[in-house]
Design an enzyme around this catalytic site. Sequence first.
Site, PDB file in Angstrom:
ATOM      1  N   LYS A 287      33.576  17.185  50.145  1.00 26.19           N
ATOM      2  CA  LYS A 287      32.761  17.272  51.354  1.00 26.19           C
ATOM      3  C   LYS A 287      32.001  18.599  51.375  1.00 26.19           C
ATOM      4  O   LYS A 287      32.466  19.578  50.783  1.00 26.19           O
ATOM      5  CB  LYS A 287      33.670  17.225  52.589  1.00 26.19           C
ATOM      6  N   ARG A 361      41.342   4.442  53.651  1.00 26.79           N
ATOM      7  CA  ARG A 361      41.583   3.006  53.441  1.00 26.79           C
ATOM      8  C   ARG A 361      42.542   2.782  52.282  1.00 26.79           C
ATOM      9  O   ARG A 361      43.239   1.772  52.249  1.00 26.79           O
ATOM     10  CB  ARG A 361      40.232   2.296  53.212  1.00 26.79           C
TER      11      ARG A 361
HETATM   12  N1  BES Z   1      38.198  11.332  57.317  1.00 31.22           N
HETATM   13  C1  BES Z   1      36.926  10.827  56.992  1.00 31.22           C
HETATM   14  C2  BES Z   1      36.212  10.180  58.171  1.00 31.22           C
HETATM   15  C3  BES Z   1      35.827  11.072  59.312  1.00 31.22           C
HETATM   16  C4  BES Z   1      34.522  11.487  59.456  1.00 31.22           C
HETATM   17  C5  BES Z   1      36.737  11.430  60.261  1.00 31.22           C
HETATM   18  C6  BES Z   1      34.156  12.254  60.515  1.00 31.22           C
HETATM   19  C7  BES Z   1      36.372  12.221  61.325  1.00 31.22           C
HETATM   20  C8  BES Z   1      35.083  12.623  61.461  1.00 31.22           C
HETATM   21  C9  BES Z   1      37.054   9.779  55.884  1.00 31.22           C
HETATM   22  O1  BES Z   1      38.089   9.955  55.004  1.00 31.22           O
HETATM   23  C10 BES Z   1      35.801   9.832  55.099  1.00 31.22           C
HETATM   24  O2  BES Z   1      35.571  10.816  54.465  1.00 31.22           O
HETATM   25  N2  BES Z   1      35.018   8.776  55.157  1.00 31.22           N
HETATM   26  C11 BES Z   1      33.793   8.696  54.470  1.00 31.22           C
HETATM   27  C12 BES Z   1      33.720   7.357  53.770  1.00 31.22           C
HETATM   28  C13 BES Z   1      32.570   7.247  52.835  1.00 31.22           C
HETATM   29  C14 BES Z   1      32.799   8.114  51.634  1.00 31.22           C
HETATM   30  C15 BES Z   1      32.435   5.809  52.460  1.00 31.22           C
HETATM   31  C16 BES Z   1      32.671   8.826  55.490  1.00 31.22           C
HETATM   32  O3  BES Z   1      32.793   8.268  56.579  1.00 31.22           O
HETATM   33  O4  BES Z   1      31.715   9.527  55.199  1.00 31.22           O
HETATM   34 MN    MN Z   2      37.597  11.222  53.390  1.00 31.00          MN
END
Ligand code: BES
Ligand code: MN
Length: 508
Positions: A287, A361
Amino acid sequence: MDTRLIAANPAGVDTECLVVFALDHSVKSQGGDNKNKEKPEPRLTVKDAALEKAVADLVSSGEITGKAFETAMLHRPQGLNAKRLLVVGAGKAKSFSHAEARKAAGSAVRALKPKAIKSCAFVVPELASGAEDAVRAMVEGALVADFDPDTYRSDRKDQSVREITVVAPAGTDQSKLQNAMAQGRVIGESQNFTRELVNEPSNRLTPTMLGDRAKKMCDAVGLKCELMGPDKIKEMKMGAFWSVAQGSDEEPRLIVMRYEPQGAPEKPVLGLVGKGITFDTGGISIKPADGMEKMKYDMAGGAAMIGAMRAIALLKPKVKVIGIVCATENMPSGKAQKPGDVQIAMSGKSIEIINTDAEGRLVLADGLYYARTLGCTHLIDAATLTGACVVALGYANAGVFANDEDAYQHFTQALQRSGEKFWRLPLDQEYLDQIRSSIADIMNTGGRWGGASTAAVFLKEFVDDTPWLHLDIAGTAWMEENKSWIAKGPSGIGVRSLIEFVRSFEGK
Ligand code: BES
Ligand code: MN
Ligand code: ZN
């Protein structure tokens, strides 16, 4: 916070601060020139001559309108025994329910805290759904409002309100209200327990420590708790869960909490499965640095399950419940999984990893499947799963997905009681086409569009036909702003609805 109940005339109550709610009874006139200028018609939520007299000047001066969560304080209110009188607006009379009573009680506590007022007495409002409902909601609201996230601040002042008294009308039967109060306490304290966990940074709450905290709670309330580490996770062939855990130096924990009360029917067995990523860096698909610190709250779904299990153990509904939390960090390292890797989940399904940041997931896939192997007949998961859910619903609503209308009915019934806001999102088969892989059964991401739904159908692959609900709380588990009834920071979303969801199965 201590809570006590009395049945008395409000005017006679000796307290640091008597709290009473006011509602706006004005109705928008249909058409006409001044349709947007209707005058507020504030009135207290109880008919009481002494109280009305005490607030008469506040009302006539326009300082109290009944507007939601406005507050006005009087010292030495005339004709009352209380040292102070706090009037809290609770919105339009027409829409007043326990949800507003909960927030109004919270607003009162948050108004009193900085003034170092340590005790207060709430006058129970007249509520269409009954006094029990009002009492339970007010106690929940007061407890939730008392929480502040400043755990590690050296200048932390303990400004907690020490005691609240709930004042029921003189002559009411107190036993039912006592019970409602006790329930509100359990629920409010459990929500705060979840918030404490979510608030902890990842260095102070590793998966091991999260497991230990869950175990300690279970021991205290009489739940069975089993903690499993890397060996057991690998032995059970939880390849999806392990694929996330393998990149971290911290050991993962599979936390299993069991509530099996005597006299509960064999079925249903409810499975509560939570995402417990104690820190989500994104892994190799790392990230951006901006805002990454917030990913300590990526275990909010798991913490909600731990808080809900605490409440369930104390409220003792006659229904079997198993709480499961898949706890791990998501880290980049030489051992971390890489995009393109193929993992075999516990169910036997193969998963092509497209993005290592879609880890929630993966851990839930094995958590949900494992719950089924334990005999769960109904499943509900909670997870800070997708940014896409935040894009779709913002901070106001969490997302809910359901593969079963009856289970969904139970959930909407639970929302009625919890006052939490969830919005249903689609789970159509079409979304599955977006995650088909050419090398494996499915991919762990489905491209740019409909991200909350592609994540949900991914999970659906592991629940099959078991009635199941999926709660995406990414946008609601952490509050960016202070509200008048709750501090910014961890919200504890889901806890109350999960508790009520479980209770809705009692006797079914
Ligand atoms: N933990 C994150 C989702 C999240 C985003 C939680 C903002 C709280 C606030 C999750 O693990 C994630 O990184 N999801 C990705 C999925 C993507 C790579 C398909 C996302 O939502 O960007
Ligand atoms: Mn994530
Ligand atoms: Zn995550």
